[in-house]
Design an enzyme around this catalytic site. Structure first.
Site, PDB file in Angstrom:
ATOM      1  CG  HIS A  87      34.603  46.686 102.780  1.00 27.18           C
ATOM      2  ND1 HIS A  87      33.926  46.337 103.926  1.00 27.18           N
ATOM      3  CD2 HIS A  87      33.721  46.565 101.765  1.00 27.18           C
ATOM      4  CE1 HIS A  87      32.683  46.006 103.605  1.00 27.18           C
ATOM      5  NE2 HIS A  87      32.532  46.138 102.293  1.00 27.18           N
ATOM      6  CD  GLU A 159      30.586  49.242 100.049  1.00 27.85           C
ATOM      7  OE1 GLU A 159      29.944  48.512  99.294  1.00 27.85           O
ATOM      8  OE2 GLU A 159      31.387  48.811 100.890  1.00 27.85           O
TER       9      GLU A 159
HETATM   10  P1  PGA Z   1      26.134  43.818 100.692  1.00 28.90           P
HETATM   11  O1  PGA Z   1      27.679  44.226 100.886  1.00 28.90           O
HETATM   12  O2  PGA Z   1      25.828  43.964  99.219  1.00 28.90           O
HETATM   13  O3  PGA Z   1      26.067  42.390 101.140  1.00 28.90           O
HETATM   14  O4  PGA Z   1      25.342  44.744 101.529  1.00 28.90           O
HETATM   15  C1  PGA Z   1      28.222  45.294 100.191  1.00 28.90           C
HETATM   16  C2  PGA Z   1      29.650  45.529 100.604  1.00 28.90           C
HETATM   17  O5  PGA Z   1      29.975  45.400 101.789  1.00 28.90           O
HETATM   18  O6  PGA Z   1      30.491  45.816  99.780  1.00 28.90           O
END
Ligand code: PGA
Length: 241
Positions: A87, A159
């Site tokens: 992540h 992401e």
């Molecule tokens: P968010 O986070 O939905 O709060 O933008 C997503 C993530 O970091 O997995």
């Protein structure tokens, strides 16, 4: 692959909130295509539910003197099915590089965990047209030496870092192009069609629009996953419940 919804609770909620959350989720008809990733501390509370559970991070080591870490073998022994790896918050705040992420993936796969590998570009990289290069490097290095059979237990989560927690979401066309690009890179590496999730400011309001993206295998939800009604709405849309 059937679509999935992953709830990344990050370092949020305390024990009473967790108990309430579980009670609320007990009232909803869930499925193993919903993966809850609470703080590791609370994982035991989520065992034996009709949804799946995942850990937010694992150690790259087997076991032993690594204070504060959680071994993939321990995670496996608890009955946890998934682990998020790489992540952007781990990469950014804990300096995890692609080499350690690759080790974590291999160690997790060796203990039968399904891996949700997060990749994504910064705003600066996006503005400098470096998104594809960044994603390619992350994929090539993170998936190094993983054989084709094991790659089948990996899901990629795209992401964009600039989208996480900001309320900013790329257009569907942008997401679709990037998912296709990610799939083409993994196909080049291993001749498989890897499932790809989108994550970054997904919520109960924008989910219908995001879910129109055809090549999407689901979503990874941070902030909105903390509220049962919101995640339930997201599940209704994505999982056709
Ligand atoms: P968010 O986070 O939905 O709060 O933008 C997503 C993530 O970091 O997995």
């Amino acid at each position: 692959m059937e679509k999935i919804v992953v709830a990344n609770m990050k370092m949020n909620l305390k024990i009473n909130d967790i108990k309430n959350y579980i009670e609320e989720m007990n009232k909803i008809q869930c499925t193993k295509r919903f993966v809850v990733c609470p703080s590791s501390l609370y994982l035991p509370y989520f065992i034996n539910k009709d949804y799946a559970i995942g850990i937010q991070n694992i150690s790259s080591n087997e076991e032993g003197a690594y204070t504060g870490e959680v071994a993939p073998s321990q995670v496996e022994s608890l009955g946890v099915e998934y682990s998020i790896v790489g992540h952007s918050e781990r990469r950014q705040y804990y300096f995890e590089d692609d080499e350690v992420i690759n080790k974590k993936i291999i160690c997790g796969l060796n203990h039968n965990l399904k891996i949700i590998l997060c990749i994504g570009e910064t705003k600066e990289e996006k503005d400098n047209n470096l998104t594809n290069e960044k994603l390619r490097n992350q994929l090539v290095n993170d998936l190094k030496s993983i054989d084709r059979g094991q790659l089948e237990n990996i899901i990629v989560a795209y992401e964009p870092i600039w989208s996480i927690g900001t309320g900013l979401v790329p257009t569907n066309t942008e997401i679709e192009e990037i998912i296709k690009y990610i799939k083409s890179i993994v196909n080049e590496i291993a001749s498989i069609d890897i499932p790809v999730l989108y994550g970054g400011s997904v919520n109960e309001k924008n989910i219908e629009e995001i879910n129109k993206i055809e090549c999407l295998t689901g979503v990874l939800v941070g902030g909105a996953s903390l509220v049962p009604e919101k995640i339930n709405k997201i599940m209704e849309v994505v999982l056709n419940k």
